[in-house]
Design an enzyme around this catalytic site. Structure first.
Site, PDB file in Angstrom:
ATOM      1  N   ASN A 149       0.868  -1.174   0.000  1.00  0.00           N
ATOM      2  CA  ASN A 149       0.000   0.000   0.000  1.00  0.00           C
ATOM      3  C   ASN A 149       0.906   1.226   0.000  1.00  0.00           C
ATOM      4  O   ASN A 149       1.486   1.587   1.015  1.00  0.00           O
ATOM      5  CB  ASN A 149      -0.892  -0.029   1.253  1.00  0.00           C
ATOM      6  CG  ASN A 149      -1.850   1.144   1.306  1.00  0.00           C
ATOM      7  OD1 ASN A 149      -1.762   2.074   0.495  1.00  0.00           O
ATOM      8  ND2 ASN A 149      -2.751   1.125   2.259  1.00  0.00           N
ATOM      9  N   ARG A 188      -2.735  -2.090  -3.268  1.00  0.00           N
ATOM     10  CA  ARG A 188      -3.930  -1.300  -3.027  1.00  0.00           C
ATOM     11  C   ARG A 188      -3.873  -0.103  -3.977  1.00  0.00           C
ATOM     12  O   ARG A 188      -2.891   0.634  -4.007  1.00  0.00           O
ATOM     13  CB  ARG A 188      -3.950  -0.797  -1.589  1.00  0.00           C
ATOM     14  CG  ARG A 188      -5.195  -0.006  -1.322  1.00  0.00           C
ATOM     15  CD  ARG A 188      -4.932   1.101  -0.375  1.00  0.00           C
ATOM     16  NE  ARG A 188      -6.141   1.902  -0.247  1.00  0.00           N
ATOM     17  CZ  ARG A 188      -6.179   3.041   0.390  1.00  0.00           C
ATOM     18  NH1 ARG A 188      -5.100   3.524   0.950  1.00  0.00           N
ATOM     19  NH2 ARG A 188      -7.290   3.719   0.452  1.00  0.00           N
ATOM     20  N   HIS A 235     -13.108   3.003   0.053  1.00  0.00           N
ATOM     21  CA  HIS A 235     -13.096   2.010   1.142  1.00  0.00           C
ATOM     22  C   HIS A 235     -13.743   0.686   0.714  1.00  0.00           C
ATOM     23  O   HIS A 235     -14.162  -0.106   1.567  1.00  0.00           O
ATOM     24  CB  HIS A 235     -13.913   2.496   2.370  1.00  0.00           C
ATOM     25  CG  HIS A 235     -13.248   3.560   3.188  1.00  0.00           C
ATOM     26  ND1 HIS A 235     -13.972   4.515   3.853  1.00  0.00           N
ATOM     27  CD2 HIS A 235     -11.960   3.805   3.471  1.00  0.00           C
ATOM     28  CE1 HIS A 235     -13.157   5.319   4.509  1.00  0.00           C
ATOM     29  NE2 HIS A 235     -11.927   4.913   4.283  1.00  0.00           N
ATOM     30  N   ARG A 261     -12.112  15.702   7.706  1.00  0.00           N
ATOM     31  CA  ARG A 261     -12.920  16.093   6.536  1.00  0.00           C
ATOM     32  C   ARG A 261     -14.318  16.515   6.977  1.00  0.00           C
ATOM     33  O   ARG A 261     -14.897  15.900   7.879  1.00  0.00           O
ATOM     34  CB  ARG A 261     -13.050  14.947   5.545  1.00  0.00           C
ATOM     35  CG  ARG A 261     -11.748  14.542   4.880  1.00  0.00           C
ATOM     36  CD  ARG A 261     -12.015  13.568   3.738  1.00  0.00           C
ATOM     37  NE  ARG A 261     -10.794  13.003   3.223  1.00  0.00           N
ATOM     38  CZ  ARG A 261     -10.470  11.708   3.283  1.00  0.00           C
ATOM     39  NH1 ARG A 261     -11.303  10.835   3.820  1.00  0.00           N
ATOM     40  NH2 ARG A 261      -9.335  11.286   2.791  1.00  0.00           N
ATOM     41  N   GLU A 319      -8.106  -5.070   5.335  1.00  0.00           N
ATOM     42  CA  GLU A 319      -8.001  -4.823   3.890  1.00  0.00           C
ATOM     43  C   GLU A 319      -6.817  -5.567   3.279  1.00  0.00           C
ATOM     44  O   GLU A 319      -6.879  -6.019   2.142  1.00  0.00           O
ATOM     45  CB  GLU A 319      -7.883  -3.312   3.640  1.00  0.00           C
ATOM     46  CG  GLU A 319      -9.187  -2.590   3.909  1.00  0.00           C
ATOM     47  CD  GLU A 319      -9.019  -1.110   4.213  1.00  0.00           C
ATOM     48  OE1 GLU A 319      -8.603  -0.783   5.341  1.00  0.00           O
ATOM     49  OE2 GLU A 319      -9.309  -0.284   3.335  1.00  0.00           O
TER      50      GLU A 319
END
Ligand code: ADP
Length: 425
Positions: free
Chosen positions: A21, A104, A193, A254, A397
């Site tokens: 990743n 990823r 996601h 965010r 993940e």
């Protein structure tokens, strides 16, 4: 001894998958033995391009820590390769024991609705998607190119954050703006996601002993970034993130959904569009509202000490999650389970309580005692009579990426699949 065993098993057909990743200044990696779904070790390289970079690698043999300048991702990959085969605390005996690599990748655009083996066409498509994910796709591409250089000939797979949401119908992915913006600029909702939503929803089927075909779930991935997905018969039909990860829930830093008219309003008052975007991405959310931190634990502590801004930040956070859950309940018609995952979803039992305490009227009845007792472990935290089960499922993940690589590159026989199921889930 373990290495010897790994080598023997490797010969027998078990595969070691390297999961990568690559972020703008970081490289996360983990090696999985498949189909066992067993992590052999993992590492994190941070501050690539800064004065002093840092590596931490952990295996059951201990930890490797290193601090030195790491000017670029090429050097980071070389440092990783050396740490992976460290004679004392390495993960593998030799790099030749790696059978496949999984990356990823943030943005697969409209082209990829599942993971794919990487070839020149895929790389071209990722380059075309840079304009959609200017911060994420370039480091992902660098990771792919550097792995091609370091492991020539080794097959690689791309696993996209957006892929799972490609099943959304136009009603969910189109914005109510002039159609030409979609046709000309590909402005639509993509969602992110996806790997996490896919992993926890599949795991929920195993826990609930149900088939995805007749099961609907809502998955809440609440980490620093956060999104919610409505999943009908195993397929994403709506998700809260949109054209970028800024849409939807309020997150650590965010804003999530706001009235877009706020943006020109601020620009007319002297903020540049770059500054506004930076504020909405990095200085809003829990951090901006509380003025304390983006970490939920700090805000909960401040709220307990009576800080009103912290209380408001927690209330807004919970209200947004509730709003999406309720909307998706309406969209799905029937819901069997709500799944909480991500750092906050898995561990933040007080936030889970704050979210669920107003959802009883739509059939989501939390067992508050169980929720407090089970702060982080996989399992149900709803009352037995609750029409909708509330589950906590830790996401993974990296494991999902390793599973995809194994499936795509080695197409396991049914016998091997059964074996992997026996060992893990
Ligand atoms: P990322 O999206 O960066 O992977 P994580 O999924 O690790 O982030 O989630 C980070 C968030 O999880 C932080 O806001 C942190 O406060 C929260 N968190 C972690 N542990 C707990 C806990 N025990 N209680 C409440 N919040 C927690």
């Amino acid at each position: 001894m373990q290495e010897l065993q790994n080598m023997v098993e490797h010969k027998e057909g078990f595969k070691n998958i390297l999961v990568l990743n690559c972020g703008s200044s970081s490289l996360k990696y983990e090696v999985y033995k498949m189909p066992h779904r067993q992590s052999l070790g993992k590492g994190l390289i941070e501050r690539i391009g800064e004065k002093v970079g840092k590596l931490v690698q952990t295996t059951d043999k201990g930890e490797i820590r290193l601090e030195r300048p790491i000017p670029d991702h090429g050097v980071a990959m070389e440092i990783m390769a050396k740490a992976v085969v460290d004679p004392e605390k390495g993960i593998l005996y030799s790099l030749s024991m790696i059978d496949g690599i999984g990356h990823r990748v943030v943005h697969g655009g409209e082209k990829y609705s599942s993971s794919v083996q990487i070839d020149a066409d895929v790389i071209r498509a990722l380059e075309e998607n840079i304009e959609l994910a200017p911060l994420h796709n370039p480091p992902n591409l660098t990771g792919i190119r550097e792995s091609q250089r370091l492991f020539p000939g080794l097959r690689q797979v791309g696993v996209f954050d957006t892929a799972f949401h490609q099943t959304m119908p136009p009603a969910a992915y189109l914005y109510g703006i002039p159609r030409e913006f979609y046709d000309k600029y590909r402005i639509r909702r993509y969602g992110f996601h996806g790997t996490s939503h896919r992993f926890v929803s599949a795991r929920a089927m195993e826990l609930l002993k149900r088939n995805p075909e007749n099961t609907n779930v809502i998955t809440c991935h609440l980490g620093n970034g956060a999104s919610i997905t409505a999943i009908e018969a195993g397929k994403s039909i709506d998700t809260s993130m949109g054209f970028t990860p800024l849409e939807g829930l309020m997150m650590g830093t965010r804003s999530g959904d706001i009235d877009p008219a706020i943006i020109p309003f601020l620009e007319e008052r002297g903020y540049s569009s770059k500054e506004v975007l930076n504020i909405l991405n990095k200085k809003s959310g829990l951090l901006g509202m509380s003025g304390i931190s983006n970490d939920l634990r700090d805000i909960e502590k401040a709220a307990e000490e009576g800080n009103q801004r912290a209380v408001e930040a927690l209330d807004v956070y919970a209200q947004k999650v509730r709003k999406y859950i309720a909307a998706y309940c309406a969209d799905l018609v029937k819901v069997d389970a709500i799944i909480f995952t991500g750092g906050i979803g898995q561990n933040g039992f007080k936030m889970r309580e704050r979210i669920c305490h107003r959802l009883e009227n739509i059939g989501i009845v939390m067992d508050y005692e169980e929720n407090r007792k089970n702060q982080s472990k996989e399992g149900a935290v709803s009352m037995k009579y609750s029409p909708i089960t509330i589950l906590i499922i830790p996401t993974n993940e990296e494991l999902q990426i390793a599973m995809d690589v194994f499936e795509i590159l080695f197409k396991p026989t049914d016998a091997m699949k059964r074996r992997s199921t026996d060992v893990y889930f």
